[in-house]
Scaffold this active site. Structure first.
Site, PDB file in Angstrom:
ATOM      1  CE1 TYR A 166      19.684 -20.660 -39.320  1.00 35.24           C
ATOM      2  CE2 TYR A 166      21.307 -22.242 -40.278  1.00 35.24           C
ATOM      3  CZ  TYR A 166      20.162 -22.079 -39.494  1.00 35.24           C
ATOM      4  OH  TYR A 166      19.678 -22.988 -38.660  1.00 35.24           O
ATOM      5  N   GLY A 196      22.923 -27.720 -39.093  1.00 33.59           N
ATOM      6  CA  GLY A 196      21.696 -28.036 -39.788  1.00 33.59           C
ATOM      7  C   GLY A 196      21.893 -27.202 -41.191  1.00 33.59           C
ATOM      8  CB  SER A 235      21.892 -31.361 -38.056  1.00 30.79           C
ATOM      9  OG  SER A 235      20.949 -30.622 -37.523  1.00 30.79           O
ATOM     10  CD  GLN A 248      21.073 -32.120 -33.502  1.00 22.82           C
ATOM     11  OE1 GLN A 248      21.030 -31.980 -34.647  1.00 22.82           O
ATOM     12  NE2 GLN A 248      19.859 -31.893 -32.671  1.00 22.82           N
ATOM     13  CE1 TYR A 288      18.433 -28.606 -31.805  1.00 28.72           C
ATOM     14  CE2 TYR A 288      18.327 -28.842 -34.452  1.00 28.72           C
ATOM     15  CZ  TYR A 288      18.859 -28.239 -33.107  1.00 28.72           C
ATOM     16  OH  TYR A 288      19.843 -27.356 -33.122  1.00 28.72           O
ATOM     17  CB  THR A 301      20.690 -30.589 -29.494  1.00 28.13           C
ATOM     18  OG1 THR A 301      21.831 -31.074 -30.121  1.00 28.13           O
ATOM     19  CG2 THR A 301      21.015 -28.993 -29.241  1.00 28.13           C
ATOM     20  CE  LYS A 309      26.230 -29.466 -30.344  1.00 29.73           C
ATOM     21  NZ  LYS A 309      25.195 -28.313 -30.684  1.00 29.73           N
ATOM     22  CG  HIS A 316      23.151 -24.088 -30.301  1.00 32.16           C
ATOM     23  ND1 HIS A 316      22.313 -25.257 -30.410  1.00 32.16           N
ATOM     24  CD2 HIS A 316      23.202 -23.838 -31.814  1.00 32.16           C
ATOM     25  CE1 HIS A 316      21.826 -25.482 -31.350  1.00 32.16           C
ATOM     26  NE2 HIS A 316      22.194 -24.699 -32.290  1.00 32.16           N
ATOM     27  NE  ARG A 340      23.304 -21.245 -34.919  1.00 30.67           N
ATOM     28  CZ  ARG A 340      23.247 -20.535 -36.030  1.00 30.67           C
ATOM     29  NH1 ARG A 340      24.184 -19.603 -36.511  1.00 30.67           N
ATOM     30  NH2 ARG A 340      22.558 -21.142 -36.854  1.00 30.67           N
ATOM     31  CB  SER A 371      30.748 -23.265 -27.941  1.00 29.34           C
ATOM     32  OG  SER A 371      29.423 -23.792 -28.201  1.00 29.34           O
ATOM     33  N   GLY A 372      33.450 -22.283 -29.981  1.00 27.24           N
ATOM     34  CA  GLY A 372      34.609 -21.294 -29.925  1.00 27.24           C
ATOM     35  C   GLY A 372      35.867 -21.973 -30.404  1.00 27.24           C
TER      36      GLY A 372
END
Ligand code: FNR
Length: 391
Positions: free
Chosen positions: A45, A103, A130, A150, A152, A178, A263, A287, A290, A319-320
C-alpha cells in the site's frame, strides 16, 4: 539557529567510539528494510504507485538531472551559521518541511498520526493530516504543533464543510485540498493482494467521527458488523467528488478563514485557474506517482508553475524527495517548502516513534548540511543560480 546537521556528531562522537544507528541512514535503506520486515499488503500500500510505476521512477530520475553548483567561502558552515526557519501560509516552521498527508497510518503503526504529530512538533516542522487518517483530527490536533488539514472533498458539501470546520476548531492552520484523487489510480501492487484498506474500515476515522457522515447512516457504525459494512458502503459513495471545479474554492473560502493550498497540480494553467479562484498556494505533486502513470515528474513540473503563479501565491512541492539535496533543488527552483512522503512512513512501520523521528532527522540533517556547504545561510538564499540541468 538550526543544529539539525549535528545528528552526525551524535553518531560519530556518541560514547567513545561512535554509536551504530539502529536504522538505515538513507531513505532508500529505510525502504529496503521495510520491504523485508513489514507485512506484504502494508508495504504494497505504501510503496505502490500507479500501473508500471514509471512516474514514481521518473520522480527520482528527474532529480538527478538537476545539479547544484555550490558557492564557497561564505561563512555558512560554522556553528550557528544557519537558520532554516521559514514562514509558509502563516505557519512558522523550524525548517521548510511538513510531513505529506498519508492516509491509513494504522497499516504501519497504531496511533501513527498522533506519533507523527508529536514528533514533527518536537522537531518544529509541520504535519499535514490526511482526511483518510486512522485517527480523528481532534485527537491529532490535541497533540500537534503546526499542522494543516488535507481535505479530500467528498461528494457532499455538508460533509466537506463539516470536515473543514472541525479542522479549524481542532487547531489546523491551513487547509490543503487534494485534487488529483477523485478516485484511486490503478495500483497493481494493491490489486495483487486484493487489498484496499478502506473497505476493511481502515482510514475512515474522520468520517466515522463526523456528525454529518453519521447522519447519513441508518445505524451507528460501531453497533454491529452490518452497520459498519453499511458505513463503508456510504463512504464509497461519498469519497470522491467528480463535479468539483476551480470555482468551488469560493465555497471553501466561505467556510473558513484559513489559508487554502491546492495539492496535486502539475499544469501551469491549472495553477493559474486555482489562484484566480482564490487559492493561496499550490502544491506541485503527482501523488508520488500513485495516480497517472506516465505523468510528468513532479520536479520537472515545478519551474513552469513557479513562473506562472509564483508572484501571486506560494508554491510547495512533493513527490520524490528523498535527500537534503532534493529538498535544496526544489527550494532553489522556487518551492517555499516540501512535503516529505514515504520514507518517514517506512520509519513509522519499522520502529514507531523512533522510526519517524529518525527518518525526519535524516532529511533535516542532510538538508542543513547541503545548505551550508552550498554557501547558503537560510532557505531564502536559495535561488535558480545555484542549479544547472545536466541532460
Ligand atoms: C499518499 N498521499 C496522499 N495524499 C493526500 O493528499 N492524501 C492522502 O491521504 C494521501 N495518502 C497517501 C498514502 C500513501 C501510502 C502514500 C505513499 C501517499 C500522497 C502524499 O501526500 C505525497 O503526495 C506523496 O507521498 C509524495 O510522493 P513520495 O515522495 O512519497 O514518493
Amino acid at each position: 539557529m538550526s543544529n539539525f546537521a549535528d545528528f552526525q556528531n551524535e553518531i560519530y562522537l556518541g560514547g567513545l567510539g561512535g554509536v551504530l544507528p539502529e536504522l538505515p541512514m538513507t531513505a532508500a535503506g529505510l525502504e529496503a528494510r521495510a520491504e523485508r520486515e513489514l507485512e506484504r499488503s502494508a508495504f504494497a500500500y505504501v510503496s505502490g504507485s500507479a500501473s508500471a510505476e514509471r512516474t514514481a521512477s521518473a520522480n527520482r530520475a528527474a532529480f538527478d538531472r538537476y545539479r547544484i553548483v555550490p558557492r564557497m567561502l561564505r561563512g555558512t558552515t560554522g556553528p550557528g551559521a544557519r537558520d532554516l526557519s521559514v514562514e509558509v501560509l502563516g505557519t512558522r516552521l523550524a525548517a521548510p518541511v511538513l510531513t505529506a498527508p498519508v492516509g491509513v497510518l494504522e497499516l504501519m503503526h497504531e496511533g501513527g498520526e498522533v506519533i507523527t504529530a508529536e514528533v514533527t512538533g518536537e522537531l518544529g516542522i509541520g504535519t499535514v493530516l490526511s482526511t483518510a487518517a486512522s485517527t480523528p483530527m481532534e485527537e491529532v490536533g490535541a497533540v500537534a504543533g503546526a499542522w494543516w488539514y488535507q481535505l479530500y472533498w467528498p461528494s457532499d458539501d455538508d460533509l466537506a464543510r463539516s470536515f473543514v470546520e472541525r479542522a479549524e476548531r481542532a487547531g489546523a492552520s491551513a487547509i490543503v485540498v487534494t485534487v488529483d484523487t477523485p478516485t484511486l489510480g490503478w495500483r497493481p501492487r494493491d490489486l495483487e493482494v486484493a487489498h484496499l484498506p478502506f473497505l476493511h474500515g481502515k482510514g475512515i476515522a474522520n468520517y466515522l467521527s463526523d456528525p454529518v457522515f453519521l447522519d447519513r447512516l441508518a445505524a451507528p457504525p460501531h453497533e454491529s458488523q452490518e452497520a459498519m459494512q453499511a458505513a463503508v458502503l456510504t463512504w464509497i459513495g461519498l469519497f470522491g467528488n467528480h463535479t468539483l471545479r476551480p470555482a468551488d474554492l469560493a465555497h471553501l473560502r466561505e467556510w473558513t478563514d484559513l489559508p487554502i493550498a491546492v495539492k496535486g497540480i502539475l499544469h501551469p494553467d491549472d495553477a493559474r485557474q486555482l489562484v484566480d479562484a482564490g487559492a493561496d498556494a499550490v502544491i506541485v505533486s503527482n501523488h508520488g506517482g500513485r495516480q497517472v502513470d506516465g505523468s510528468i515528474a513532479a520536479i520537472d513540473a515545478l519551474p513552469a508553475v513557479v513562473a506562472t503563479i509564483g508572484d501571486r501565491a506560494d508554491v510547495l512541492f512533493d513527490s520524490g524527495v528523498r535527500t537534503g539535496s532534493d529538498m535544496l533543488i526544489a527550494l532553489a527552483l522556487g518551492a517555499k517548502a516540501v512535503l516529505y512522503g514515504r520514507p518517514w512512513v517506512y520509519g513509522l512501520g519499522l520502529a514507531g516513534r523512533a522510526g519517524v523521528r529518525h527518518a525526519l532527522r535524516l532529511l533535516l540533517a542532510d538538508f542543513d548540511s547541503a545548505l551550508g556547504l552550498s554557501g547558503c545561510a537560510t532557505p531564502g538564499d536559495l535561488n535558480r543560480s545555484l542549479i544547472v540541468t545536466s541532460r
